[in-house]
Design a protein around this motif. Structure first.
Motif, mmCIF file in Angstrom:
data_model
loop_
_atom_site.group_PDB
_atom_site.id
_atom_site.type_symbol
_atom_site.label_atom_id
_atom_site.label_comp_id
_atom_site.label_asym_id
_atom_site.label_seq_id
_atom_site.Cartn_x
_atom_site.Cartn_y
_atom_site.Cartn_z
ATOM 1 N N ASP A 286 -84.640 -46.040 -0.643
ATOM 2 C CA ASP A 286 -85.424 -47.381 -0.158
ATOM 3 C C ASP A 286 -85.494 -48.237 -1.592
ATOM 4 O O ASP A 286 -85.273 -49.449 -1.429
ATOM 5 C CB ASP A 286 -86.534 -46.942 0.448
ATOM 6 N N GLU A 289 -82.331 -50.069 -2.428
ATOM 7 C CA GLU A 289 -81.558 -50.753 -1.376
ATOM 8 C C GLU A 289 -82.474 -52.148 -1.369
ATOM 9 O O GLU A 289 -81.664 -53.008 -1.281
ATOM 10 C CB GLU A 289 -81.891 -50.160 0.034
ATOM 11 N N ARG A 290 -83.804 -52.145 -1.814
ATOM 12 C CA ARG A 290 -84.497 -53.452 -1.616
ATOM 13 C C ARG A 290 -84.788 -53.775 -3.034
ATOM 14 O O ARG A 290 -85.602 -54.973 -2.957
ATOM 15 C CB ARG A 290 -86.020 -52.950 -1.068
ATOM 16 N N LEU A 295 -80.224 -57.080 -5.014
ATOM 17 C CA LEU A 295 -79.994 -58.213 -3.819
ATOM 18 C C LEU A 295 -79.253 -59.469 -4.602
ATOM 19 O O LEU A 295 -78.735 -60.271 -3.897
ATOM 20 C CB LEU A 295 -81.227 -58.645 -3.274
#
Length: 314
Positions: A286, A289-290, A295
């Motif tokens: 988590d 991914e975040r 990003l």
């Protein structure tokens, strides 16, 4: 006239010798201090009077061998090379022209030191390792068996390069960094001080790994990749390396090598379902991914791949 001949006063008689089979220079068959037959030594070379040299050794013009040095059978000391006090040169080792071997440094059997390379005091170069021309090996550094260090590369003080590792042209390995056996560091890549690169990991051309970073065994990181290291994770207390490239997000942790996120989730459930290890792994996934950096990297890759007004990728 034989190269074994001596002048009437007992001094060795100079003769012409082709060093390496091609470079002709005046030389002598230097007698050893213990009375045994010594090496072929160029007249312009400087060898400490107390050093014994095997008869199979060649000491090229302008080379220098310091006191207490040990030179192995069939070793070659190139033109202008400097062998420091108490340094050790192994059997069949080759020291290139202008290379410098520091105080108490050790060069293993069959190792090759390129022209102009510098080996710091107390450094250890393993059996059949290869050090490229102009490379710099810091004091106390350790270069493993059959490791290869490229031309112009820089290995920091007390850094450790594992057996069979490959360090590319002009790559930089920082102070006390550790490069695992079989790892590959690309052209002009930079590994920071105290960083650890695992067994058989691959760091691509121009990639940069910061000070103190730890990259897991087998991980593959290229110059344009985003990566994140976290841990320790799982029953093996291994560090997890997550790498986001144009091909997607991949994971290296413990015995899991280069797997995607869904495969990692499935294997965590299979092997650690219902345990604290499962909770730790899912939290790590988590976090990665975040992660804002990941990003942003994905957005950057998408922008680079998007067609422009001309119909080509940016």
């Amino acid at each position: 006239m034989s190269d074994e001949a001596a002048c009437a006063d007992g001094a060795p008689t100079p003769f012409k010798h082709r060093f390496g089979g091609w470079h002709e220079a005046d030389a002598i068959r230097r007698p050893n201090p213990d009375g045994s037959e010594g090496a072929i030594v160029a007249l312009t070379a400087n060898v400490d009077a107390a050093v014994n040299l095997p008869a199979s050794v060649e000491v090229w013009p302008s080379a220098s061998i310091g006191g207490g040095a040990s030179i192995g059978y069939r070793a070659s000391i190139g033109g202008g090379a400097s062998i420091g006090y108490r340094a050790s040169i192994g059997d069949g080792a080759s020291i290139g022209g202008g290379a410098s071997i520091g105080y108490r440094a050790s060069i293993g059997d069959g190792a090759s030191i390129g022209g102009g390379a510098s080996i710091g005091g107390g450094a250890s170069i393993g059996y059949r390792a290869s050090i490229g021309g102009g490379a710099s090996i810091g004091g106390g550094a350790s270069i493993g068996y059959r490791a290869s260090i490229g031309d112009g590369a820089s290995i920091g003080y007390r850094a450790s390069i594992g057996d069979g590792a490959s360090i590319g042209y002009r790559a930089s390995i920082g102070y006390r960094a550790s490069i695992g056996g079989g790892a590959s560091i690309g052209y002009r890549a930079s590994i920071g001080g105290g960083a650890s690169i695992g067994y058989r990991a691959s760091i691509g051309d121009g990639a940069s790994i910061g000070d103190g970073a730890s990259i897991g065994g087998g991980a593959s990181i290229n110059q344009d990749d985003w990566f994140y290291v976290l841990g320790p994770q799982g029953s093996r207390h291994a560090w997890a390396t997550a790498v986001q490239s144009a091909e997607g997000l991949r994971w290296w942790v413990g015995c899991q090598q280069g797997i995607d996120t869904e495969t990692l989730r499935a294997r965590v459930l299979r092997d650690h379902g219902g345990t604290d290890h499962e909770a730790d792994y899912l939290h790590a996934i988590d976090v990665v991914e975040r992660h804002p950096g990941r990003l942003r990297h994905i957005a950057k890759l998408a922008a680079a791949a998007a067609p422009t007004e001309t119909g080509e990728a940016a």
